[in-house]
Structures are given as structure tokens and as C-alpha cells.
Write an enzyme that holds these catalytic residues in place. Structure first.
Site, PDB file in Angstrom:
ATOM      1  N   LYS A  48       0.827  -1.213   0.000  1.00  0.00           N
ATOM      2  CA  LYS A  48       0.000   0.000   0.000  1.00  0.00           C
ATOM      3  C   LYS A  48       0.861   1.263   0.000  1.00  0.00           C
ATOM      4  O   LYS A  48       0.584   2.201  -0.731  1.00  0.00           O
ATOM      5  CB  LYS A  48      -0.938   0.018   1.220  1.00  0.00           C
ATOM      6  CG  LYS A  48      -1.949  -1.120   1.237  1.00  0.00           C
ATOM      7  CD  LYS A  48      -3.015  -0.924   2.310  1.00  0.00           C
ATOM      8  CE  LYS A  48      -2.468  -0.986   3.725  1.00  0.00           C
ATOM      9  NZ  LYS A  48      -2.006  -2.335   4.144  1.00  0.00           N
ATOM     10  N   ARG A  54     -10.155   0.621   8.622  1.00  0.00           N
ATOM     11  CA  ARG A  54      -9.745  -0.742   8.945  1.00  0.00           C
ATOM     12  C   ARG A  54     -10.854  -1.522   9.634  1.00  0.00           C
ATOM     13  O   ARG A  54     -10.666  -2.695   9.945  1.00  0.00           O
ATOM     14  CB  ARG A  54      -8.530  -0.705   9.871  1.00  0.00           C
ATOM     15  CG  ARG A  54      -7.184  -0.945   9.148  1.00  0.00           C
ATOM     16  CD  ARG A  54      -6.165  -1.021  10.240  1.00  0.00           C
ATOM     17  NE  ARG A  54      -4.872  -1.523   9.951  1.00  0.00           N
ATOM     18  CZ  ARG A  54      -3.825  -0.831   9.516  1.00  0.00           C
ATOM     19  NH1 ARG A  54      -3.958   0.414   9.146  1.00  0.00           N
ATOM     20  NH2 ARG A  54      -2.644  -1.400   9.431  1.00  0.00           N
ATOM     21  N   ARG A 114      11.161  -6.315   5.454  1.00  0.00           N
ATOM     22  CA  ARG A 114      11.060  -4.873   5.670  1.00  0.00           C
ATOM     23  C   ARG A 114      11.583  -4.520   7.054  1.00  0.00           C
ATOM     24  O   ARG A 114      12.197  -3.480   7.249  1.00  0.00           O
ATOM     25  CB  ARG A 114       9.592  -4.464   5.519  1.00  0.00           C
ATOM     26  CG  ARG A 114       9.337  -2.987   5.718  1.00  0.00           C
ATOM     27  CD  ARG A 114       7.934  -2.607   5.286  1.00  0.00           C
ATOM     28  NE  ARG A 114       6.966  -2.771   6.355  1.00  0.00           N
ATOM     29  CZ  ARG A 114       5.653  -2.561   6.213  1.00  0.00           C
ATOM     30  NH1 ARG A 114       5.161  -2.223   5.036  1.00  0.00           N
ATOM     31  NH2 ARG A 114       4.845  -2.703   7.219  1.00  0.00           N
ATOM     32  N   ARG A 157      10.814  -0.431  12.195  1.00  0.00           N
ATOM     33  CA  ARG A 157       9.506  -0.581  12.840  1.00  0.00           C
ATOM     34  C   ARG A 157       9.510  -1.810  13.727  1.00  0.00           C
ATOM     35  O   ARG A 157       9.716  -2.921  13.245  1.00  0.00           O
ATOM     36  CB  ARG A 157       8.404  -0.690  11.786  1.00  0.00           C
ATOM     37  CG  ARG A 157       8.054   0.650  11.181  1.00  0.00           C
ATOM     38  CD  ARG A 157       6.960   0.513  10.153  1.00  0.00           C
ATOM     39  NE  ARG A 157       5.767  -0.163  10.656  1.00  0.00           N
ATOM     40  CZ  ARG A 157       4.654  -0.249   9.967  1.00  0.00           C
ATOM     41  NH1 ARG A 157       4.566   0.280   8.759  1.00  0.00           N
ATOM     42  NH2 ARG A 157       3.616  -0.882  10.480  1.00  0.00           N
ATOM     43  N   ARG A 198      -0.998  -9.036  13.446  1.00  0.00           N
ATOM     44  CA  ARG A 198      -1.489  -7.970  12.562  1.00  0.00           C
ATOM     45  C   ARG A 198      -2.316  -8.564  11.435  1.00  0.00           C
ATOM     46  O   ARG A 198      -3.354  -8.013  11.051  1.00  0.00           O
ATOM     47  CB  ARG A 198      -0.306  -7.164  12.004  1.00  0.00           C
ATOM     48  CG  ARG A 198       0.303  -6.260  13.061  1.00  0.00           C
ATOM     49  CD  ARG A 198       1.655  -5.743  12.653  1.00  0.00           C
ATOM     50  NE  ARG A 198       1.598  -4.902  11.467  1.00  0.00           N
ATOM     51  CZ  ARG A 198       2.661  -4.659  10.695  1.00  0.00           C
ATOM     52  NH1 ARG A 198       3.826  -5.183  10.993  1.00  0.00           N
ATOM     53  NH2 ARG A 198       2.538  -3.872   9.659  1.00  0.00           N
TER      54      ARG A 198
HETATM   55  P1  AMP Z   1       0.142   0.599   9.235  1.00  0.00           P
HETATM   56  O1  AMP Z   1       1.298   1.541   9.088  1.00  0.00           O
HETATM   57  O2  AMP Z   1      -1.039   1.006   8.402  1.00  0.00           O
HETATM   58  O3  AMP Z   1       0.540  -0.839   9.032  1.00  0.00           O
HETATM   59  O4  AMP Z   1      -0.352   0.712  10.749  1.00  0.00           O
HETATM   60  C1  AMP Z   1       0.505   0.364  11.835  1.00  0.00           C
HETATM   61  C2  AMP Z   1      -0.312   0.179  13.105  1.00  0.00           C
HETATM   62  O5  AMP Z   1      -1.005   1.398  13.423  1.00  0.00           O
HETATM   63  C3  AMP Z   1      -1.419  -0.873  13.009  1.00  0.00           C
HETATM   64  O6  AMP Z   1      -0.935  -2.180  13.277  1.00  0.00           O
HETATM   65  C4  AMP Z   1      -2.394  -0.365  14.081  1.00  0.00           C
HETATM   66  O7  AMP Z   1      -1.909  -0.692  15.373  1.00  0.00           O
HETATM   67  C5  AMP Z   1      -2.315   1.138  13.929  1.00  0.00           C
HETATM   68  N1  AMP Z   1      -3.311   1.647  12.936  1.00  0.00           N
HETATM   69  C6  AMP Z   1      -3.039   2.277  11.751  1.00  0.00           C
HETATM   70  N2  AMP Z   1      -4.159   2.613  11.104  1.00  0.00           N
HETATM   71  C7  AMP Z   1      -5.191   2.189  11.891  1.00  0.00           C
HETATM   72  C8  AMP Z   1      -6.608   2.219  11.757  1.00  0.00           C
HETATM   73  N3  AMP Z   1      -7.216   2.758  10.666  1.00  0.00           N
HETATM   74  N4  AMP Z   1      -7.355   1.692  12.766  1.00  0.00           N
HETATM   75  C9  AMP Z   1      -6.772   1.161  13.862  1.00  0.00           C
HETATM   76  N5  AMP Z   1      -5.447   1.069  14.033  1.00  0.00           N
HETATM   77  C10 AMP Z   1      -4.636   1.583  13.071  1.00  0.00           C
END
Ligand code: AMP
Length: 193
Positions: free
Chosen positions: A18, A93, A132, A138, A150
């Protein structure tokens, strides 16, 4: 005027690409990129209270509460009024997040144009995320249990969004395996439809 906006939900499990494809979309369509994950990581880096509260959940690979991310998106929409469109990356999400996003966009006279869903197998995802983790810095990318959590959160809470957008005739599946350029080409074709 708002109806001519291009508002894309970029959808797919963690590691589907993404972030990579967002960069392509931003450059090609001049869209505003809204990644709730990036916003949350910026909050953590800035040491805000919101960031401190989110960090524990994120480190375990759990979702943060809907109200938190909905509030973040609301304020970003307000601060970027007049944008030609948005890419929502990692948001919504959950179904309540998707419903809230529909309401927020409706208030400004627009709506989601399309959900572009990157489709990648779980084994390939785990492999990519561990890879990654070697240089993303991260913490949630380095531990296989957390990665699996996740993906579990994704399957339980996020995957149903495919049906939510499909019912509205807005779902567009994109095979997420291939070169970055190949996938970008498929995305461009899906948007042109
Ligand atoms: P990402 O960078 O999109 O993979 O997000 C990393 C982490 O941030 C996720 O594993 C969640 O803990 C939190 N997170 C990001 N976006 C959301 C969302 N829309 N709803 C809930 N948690 C989120």
C-alpha cells in the site's frame, strides 16, 4: 465540484504494498495521502499523549480505537480542504471506520470513488514484512508473532470491508504480486474504468 474528486481507499493486508503504490498514486494523480499508520508514528515520535496511548497497541499489532483514527482523519480532511482527492492508506480498517468516513465525505459533498484492493498470499506477506523489518526500524515488523497478529486483526476486522465496498459496486481487486510498475499499471487501468 466535489463530485469530480478522486477518493481512493487503498486496501490490503500489511505488507501488500500500500505504501509503495501510494507514492505512485500521489505523483500521478496529485492526491493527498492520508496514512493513519504514518500519522500515528508521527504522534509517537513527537511524544504526544495520543502517541503514547497508541504505542502499546501498535507494538502488539493490535488496532487502536476507532474514535482515535476517525478523529485524526476528520482533522486532516478539514486542514486539506480543496484537495483534488485523497488516498486513504491503512484507513478505514473496521466497518465503523468506513461508515464514519462515508459520513465525513458526505458532509463535504463527495464520496469514495473506488476501493483498490491489493491481493497477496499470507506466506508472501510474512516474508515481505520480516524483510522490511530489517531496515524499516519498525518494531512491529521484526517479530513473527506480532506480524501474524497484525494479519489476524486484518482478517477479523478489516477483511469484511471488501464486502462493504463491493455492495456499493466500488470494489476493485488488484493482484499484488509482480513488479511495482506492473502493479501500478493495473491500478491506473482500474482507475480509468
Ligand atoms: P500501518 O502503518 O497502516 O501498518 O499501521 C501500523 C499500526 O497502526 C497498526 O498495526 C495499528 O496498530 C495502527 N493503525 C493504523 N491505522 C489504523 C486504523 N485505521 N485503525 C486502527 N489502528 C490503526
Amino acid at each position: 465540484m466535489s463530485n469530480s474528486m478522486l477518493n481512493i481507499v487503498l486496501f490490503g493486508p500489511p505488507g501488500a504494498g500500500k505504501g509503495t503504490q501510494s507514492t505512485f498514486l500521489v505523483n500521478n494523480f496529485n492526491l493527498v495521502h492520508l496514512s493513519t499508520g504514518d500519522i500515528l508514528r508521527a504522534e509517537i515520535a513527537a511524544g504526544t499523549r495520543l502517541g503514547q496511548e497508541a504505542k502499546g497497541l501498535m507494538d502488539q499489532g493490535n488496532l487502536v480505537p476507532d474514535e482515535v483514527v476517525i478523529g485524526m482523519i476528520r482533522s486532516k480532511l478539514e486542514s486539506t480542504k480543496g484537495a483534488p482527492g485523497y488516498i486513504f492508506d491503512g484507513f478505514p480498517r473496521t466497518i465503523p471506520q468506513a461508515e464514519a468516513l462515508d459520513r465525513l465525505l458526505h458532509e463535504v459533498g463527495t464520496e469514495i470513488t473506488v476501493m483498490l484492493a491489493l491481493e497477496v498470499s499470507e506466506e508472501e506477506l510474512t516474508r515481505r514484512l520480516l524483510n522490511r523489518g530489517k531496515d524499516s526500524g519498525r518494531s512491529d515488523d521484526t517479530n513473527e508473532d506480532i506480524i501474524r497478529n497484525r494479519i489476524r486483526e486484518y482478517n477479523n476486522k478489516t477483511a469484511p470491508l471488501a464486502g462493504y465496498y463491493a455492495e456499493q459496486g466500488k470494489y476493485s481487486g488488484i493482484p499484488g504480486v509482480g513488479s511495482i510498475e506492473e502493479i501500478a499499471g493495473l491500478i491506473r487501468a482500474a482507475i480509468a474504468k
